[in-house]
Design a protein around this motif. Structure first.
Motif, PDB file in Angstrom:
ATOM      1  N   LYS A   1       2.246   4.539  -1.101  1.00  0.00           N
ATOM      2  CA  LYS A   1       1.993   5.761  -1.883  1.00  0.00           C
ATOM      3  C   LYS A   1       3.015   6.916  -2.075  1.00  0.00           C
ATOM      4  CE  LYS A   1      -3.027   5.434  -0.067  1.00  0.00           C
ATOM      5  NZ  LYS A   1      -4.163   6.131   0.497  1.00  0.00           N
TER       6      LYS A   1
ATOM      7  N   LYS B   1       4.013   9.478  -4.709  1.00  0.00           N
ATOM      8  CA  LYS B   1       3.678  10.150  -5.943  1.00  0.00           C
ATOM      9  C   LYS B   1       4.571  11.575  -5.864  1.00  0.00           C
ATOM     10  CE  LYS B   1      -1.040   9.075  -5.586  1.00  0.00           C
ATOM     11  NZ  LYS B   1      -2.541   9.658  -5.456  1.00  0.00           N
TER      12      LYS B   1
ATOM     13  N   ASN C   1       0.992  -1.210  -0.027  1.00  0.00           N
ATOM     14  CA  ASN C   1      -0.032  -0.023  -0.029  1.00  0.00           C
ATOM     15  C   ASN C   1       0.845   1.233  -0.130  1.00  0.00           C
ATOM     16  OD1 ASN C   1       0.988  -0.489   2.712  1.00  0.00           O
ATOM     17  ND2 ASN C   1      -0.632   0.610   3.437  1.00  0.00           N
TER      18      ASN C   1
ATOM     19  N   LEU D   1      -1.102  11.892   2.114  1.00  0.00           N
ATOM     20  CA  LEU D   1      -1.509  10.710   1.141  1.00  0.00           C
ATOM     21  C   LEU D   1      -2.304   9.616   1.916  1.00  0.00           C
ATOM     22  CD1 LEU D   1       1.660  10.311  -1.366  1.00  0.00           C
ATOM     23  CD2 LEU D   1      -0.539  11.546  -1.489  1.00  0.00           C
ATOM     24  N   TYR D   2      -1.983   9.431   3.243  1.00  0.00           N
ATOM     25  CA  TYR D   2      -2.577   8.672   3.881  1.00  0.00           C
ATOM     26  C   TYR D   2      -3.591   9.157   5.116  1.00  0.00           C
ATOM     27  CZ  TYR D   2       1.050   5.257   2.509  1.00  0.00           C
ATOM     28  OH  TYR D   2       1.781   4.456   1.483  1.00  0.00           O
TER      29      TYR D   2
END
Length: 259
Positions: free
Chosen positions: A207, A209, A205, A256-257
């Motif tokens: 992330k 970017k 998971n 992001l989380y």
């Protein structure tokens, strides 16, 4: 899946030094993924004379307790250790989670994985092992769960002033908890993490970017820790957290989380 472990209220002890934004981010991450069945208490020990954020802290987080430690030792590790001692003395739960302010819980599995390991008989559960060649390879204080009883009986102060002056079997702040467990035959556990060699490409998971900062263009500054199913559950910004650009990237990553 049937839950075969018990969750309990616990306290998070956060030594702070003029870093309220990091502090809020850390607490918000614990709160976002916290099960409704438990209460997490936050014990913030401020090692500076900064106190202008106290009312906001209490307003945002009703279970937060703020402790003034402005007369803490000047040496960073000793100041940190004195905050751990104060936090332990003011803890009203059986379990304590010691951590830095530049950390974040990133998945609801965080709570499941620490309580499962606790039920399996590990009274010390962390997310990284210190690798310094002259220290005792302790569970690192950037994040670990233990009992108040063990913390109260452990040496929380380190025994050197700078990493370059470590003698053999030196201890950093918080390392005494691992030492106590070893000397008393108590098991301890650390989850797989990138600091200790876990392959970041296995994370299910992740992330990312953006380009995140690296030390010497090789090693990621962030420490990533996963549960037994390769789910990213916890992260630590690590060295360089004082650098504004790295902090900016850290907050972007956490968003992001957490958003």
């Amino acid at each position: 899946m049937e839950q075969n472990y018990k969750m309990k209220d616990f306290s998070v002890v956060l030594p702070s030094f003029k870093c309220s934004k990091l502090l809020y981010n850390a607490i918000e991450s614990f709160e976002k993924f916290k099960p409704d069945s438990i209460t997490v208490n936050y014990i913030v020990v401020e090692n500076s004379n900064e106190n202008d954020y106290v009312e906001e802290l209490r307003s945002k987080f009703p279970t937060a307790k703020w402790i003034d430690n402005k007369n803490a030792p000047k040496h960073g590790s000793d100041a940190n250790a004195s905050a751990l001692e104060l936090g332990t003395k003011n803890c009203e739960t059986d379990l304590i989670f010691f951590c830095h302010t530049d950390v974040a819980v990133l998945h609801e599995n965080f709570y499941e994985c620490i309580f499962k390991k606790y039920e399996e008989g590990f009274p010390l559960i962390g997310f990284r092992i210190d690798k310094h060649p002259k220290r005792i390879k302790a569970v690192h204080q950037s994040g670990f769960l233990t009992t108040k009883e063990i913390a109260s009986k452990s040496e929380l102060f380190g025994n050197y002033k700078h990493w370059s002056t470590c003698g053999e079997n030196s201890m950093d702040c918080g390392d005494g908890v691992t030492k106590y467990c070893r000397e008393n035959g108590l098991k301890y556990f650390t989850f797989n993490n990138t600091f200790n060699g876990y392959d970041i490409n296995k994370v299910k998971n992740l992330k990312l970017k953006f380009n995140y900062p690296k030390v010497n263009a090789k090693k990621p500054v962030f420490d990533f820790a996963v549960d037994d199913n390769d789910i990213l559950v916890y992260s630590h910004l690590g060295r360089g957290s004082s650098k504004l650009e790295r902090k900016k990237v850290w907050f972007n990553f956490c968003d992001l989380y957490l958003k």
